[in-house]
Design an enzyme around this catalytic site. Structure first.
Site, short mmCIF file in Angstrom:
data_model
loop_
_atom_site.label_atom_id
_atom_site.label_comp_id
_atom_site.label_asym_id
_atom_site.label_seq_id
_atom_site.Cartn_x
_atom_site.Cartn_y
_atom_site.Cartn_z
N SER A 68 0.86 -1.18 0.00
CA SER A 68 0.00 0.00 0.00
C SER A 68 0.90 1.23 0.00
CB SER A 68 -0.92 -0.01 1.23
OG SER A 68 -0.18 -0.01 2.42
N HIS A 115 -3.27 -5.92 2.58
CA HIS A 115 -2.38 -6.92 3.19
C HIS A 115 -3.11 -8.23 3.48
CE1 HIS A 115 0.38 -3.48 4.81
NE2 HIS A 115 0.39 -3.59 3.50
N GLU A 172 -4.71 -2.33 9.34
CA GLU A 172 -3.94 -2.87 10.47
C GLU A 172 -4.61 -2.56 11.79
OE1 GLU A 172 0.08 -1.34 10.12
OE2 GLU A 172 0.06 -1.71 7.96
N GLU A 232 1.77 -8.99 7.22
CA GLU A 232 2.61 -8.56 8.35
C GLU A 232 2.49 -9.49 9.55
OE1 GLU A 232 2.04 -4.35 8.96
OE2 GLU A 232 2.97 -3.90 7.02
N ASP A 264 -3.97 1.34 11.68
CA ASP A 264 -3.56 1.96 10.42
C ASP A 264 -4.69 1.71 9.43
OD1 ASP A 264 -2.47 2.89 8.07
OD2 ASP A 264 -0.72 1.57 8.08
N GLU A 324 -3.19 5.78 12.16
CA GLU A 324 -2.35 6.08 10.99
C GLU A 324 -3.21 6.16 9.73
OE1 GLU A 324 1.04 3.46 10.82
OE2 GLU A 324 1.14 3.58 8.63
N ASP A 354 1.46 8.38 6.95
CA ASP A 354 2.39 7.48 6.26
C ASP A 354 2.39 7.81 4.77
OD1 ASP A 354 3.75 5.32 5.14
OD2 ASP A 354 2.33 3.80 5.77
N LYS A 366 9.97 5.41 6.95
CA LYS A 366 10.37 4.22 6.20
C LYS A 366 11.52 4.65 5.28
CE LYS A 366 5.71 2.12 5.90
NZ LYS A 366 4.44 2.15 5.13
N HIS A 397 8.75 -0.93 9.46
CA HIS A 397 8.98 -1.95 8.43
C HIS A 397 8.06 -1.68 7.24
CE1 HIS A 397 5.37 -4.62 9.76
NE2 HIS A 397 5.09 -3.35 9.86
N ARG A 398 8.14 -2.56 6.19
CA ARG A 398 7.17 -2.56 5.10
C ARG A 398 6.44 -3.89 5.12
NH1 ARG A 398 7.73 1.97 1.54
NH2 ARG A 398 5.54 1.41 1.30
N SER A 399 5.36 -3.97 4.35
CA SER A 399 4.61 -5.24 4.34
C SER A 399 5.42 -6.37 3.68
CB SER A 399 3.26 -5.05 3.66
OG SER A 399 3.44 -4.50 2.38
N LYS A 444 7.18 0.20 14.32
CA LYS A 444 6.21 -0.75 13.75
C LYS A 444 6.97 -1.90 13.13
CE LYS A 444 2.46 0.26 11.36
NZ LYS A 444 1.73 0.82 10.20
P1 PGA Z 1 3.20 -1.06 2.96
O1 PGA Z 1 2.22 -0.85 4.18
O2 PGA Z 1 4.53 -1.47 3.47
O3 PGA Z 1 2.49 -2.13 2.18
O4 PGA Z 1 3.24 0.25 2.24
C1 PGA Z 1 2.60 -0.63 5.47
C2 PGA Z 1 1.84 0.54 6.02
O5 PGA Z 1 0.91 1.05 5.36
O6 PGA Z 1 2.17 1.00 7.10
ZN ZN Z 2 0.69 2.74 6.87
#
Ligand code: PGA
Ligand code: ZN
Length: 413
Positions: free
Chosen positions: A39, A144, A154, A197, A233, A278, A305, A330, A358-360, A381
């Site tokens: 995302s 996700h 999330e 995740e 989130d 978030e 984010d 990130k 982190h990322r997904s 996170k």
């Molecule tokens: P992404 O999502 O790593 O898939 O962008 C994580 C988030 O939205 O926090």
């Molecule tokens: Zn996010």
């Protein structure tokens, strides 16, 4: 002094290719891998060049190594500058932000190693002693998860009452276990499926998920004798319909315009005592963000984010508009450690809570655990319970053990 740079293609947690970089100095070694989002924010730097990881290895590796060999690994900002010059675009599209961030992090790790220091100490200095609270991701929805999951991406928890990182990590794990039972009690078809995740994927409505999330926080919090608070989130860019101008909750069959979304999220914050929210709005909906932050910013972290994408110029615009009071950090959204540092600095100067994330799509790389400690971010996170997520959590446990006088970070609420 850098003697060699090696780039290889490795697996990420979704089974997709990503880059891992090794940097060798005459007396040090650093290895780092880049994660990938699902995302993603539209203003993030581009992760990979058009030809993907294979193009990086066939064309980019030699250019980078010939430029970097001979430079001092500790001159991170010079290295990031050279990478930017090699790329030559504004959004890292020619060599990829994932390439540059992996090189940047590997160089920092090689420099730390050559001084015989852990990365958090090399980057954060001698006085660093605070551990971030882990925002654990307990249930996954949206991009996700599968189509029958909640729209909210999330369902997170923060063990705000934990007195050390080990207690915090195991409190999150206890919630994760309890939620499995609670989902089973609502959905007899639940087979224990997990999302990107490591949180569960429940086939239940957003409201039911919110209910069991807070139930788990209360029950497990009582059992352990610590306060655990729910957080979310929404990743609302993913269910914003720009033709209809509505947030579309497919699982509930409800659509909300920006004003209705403000009321809905305010209501959730009040009903469940949310600690952190978030991306409650689309990445372009600065007005929605500002309205919510001015209403509840004194009792809840409103974190951006996809709206800020770790970019200091966009963050400055958000600060101007009062869009939030927290932001996700990130490193691969912006492509370098240097830029990541600048964004965190600007956030801190303006009382925005930085949250290293982190990322997904992840690897077992544990660098972000060190970054959160070095940057002194109060929250991190790292998802829930799966190998690439626990890599970061277990590293935090090791860091806490090394620190002479460890303390948990100061939280805003
Ligand atoms: P992404 O999502 O790593 O898939 O962008 C994580 C988030 O939205 O926090
Ligand atoms: Zn996010």
């Amino acid at each position: 002094i850098i003697e060699d740079v090696r780039v290889r293609k490795i697996l990420d947690s979704r089974g997709n290719p990503t880059v891992e970089v090794d940097i060798l100095t005459w007396n040090g070694f650093g290895r780092a891998a880049a994660p990938s989002g699902a995302s993603t924010g539209s203003r993030e730097v581009v992760s990979f060049p058009q030809g993907g990881v294979d193009q990086i290895i066939s064309e980019v590796e030699d250019v980078i190594s010939s430029e970097l060999i001979g430079m001092a690994a500790e001159d991170i900002s010079d290295i990031d500058y050279v990478l930017k010059e090699i790329d030559g675009t504004d959004n890292m599209s020619s060599i990829g932000g994932n390439t540059t961030v992996a090189v940047s992090m590997a160089a920092a790790k090689a420099a730390a190693n050559s001084y015989n220091l852990p990365l958090y100490r090399f980057l954060g200095g001698n006085m660093v002693n605070k551990l971030p609270y882990p925002l654990g991701n307990m249930m996954n929805g949206g991009e996700h998860a599968g189509p029958n999951a909640p729209d909210i991406q999330e369902f997170l928890v923060v063990p705000v009452g934990a007195s050390n990182i080990s207690e915090a990590v195991f409190a999150n794990s206890a919630i994760h276990k309890r939620l499995k039972e609670l989902i089973q009690s609502k959905d007899s078809n639940f087979t224990g499926g997990k999302g990107d995740e490591g949180g569960w994927i429940p086939n239940i409505s957003n409201d039911n998920a919110l209910d069991i999330q807070s139930q788990a926080c209360e029950e497990v919090g009582d059992e352990l004798g610590i306060t655990i608070k729910p957080s979310l989130d929404l990743a609302a860019s993913e269910f914003w319909d720009k033709d209809e101008n509505k947030y579309v909750y497919a699982q509930d069959g409800i659509s909300r315009d920006s004003g209705e979304q403000v009321e809905y999220v305010k209501d959730i914050i009040d009903t469940y005592g949310m600690f952190y929210i978030e991306d409650p709005f689309d990445e372009k909906d600065f007005d929605g963000f500002s309205e919510l932050t001015s209403a509840v910013g004194d009792k809840c972290i409103i974190c951006g984010d996809d709206i800020f994408v770790t970019n200091k110029e966009i963050l400055a615009e958000g600060i101007e508009k009062g869009a939030a009071n927290g932001l996700i950090i990130k490193p691969n959204q912006i492509g370098s450690l240097t830029e990541t540092y600048k964004t965190v600095q600007l956030a801190k100067e303006n009382n925005y809570v930085p949250v290293v994330s982190h990322r997904s799509g992840e690897t077992t790389d544990e660098t972000i655990a060190h970054l959160a400690v070095a940057l002194g971010t109060p929250l991190i996170k790292t998802g829930a319970i799966s190998g690439e997520r626990i890599a970061k959590l277990n590293e935090l446990i090791r860091i806490e053990e090394e620190l002479p006088d460890p303390e948990m970070a100061d939280l805003k609420f």
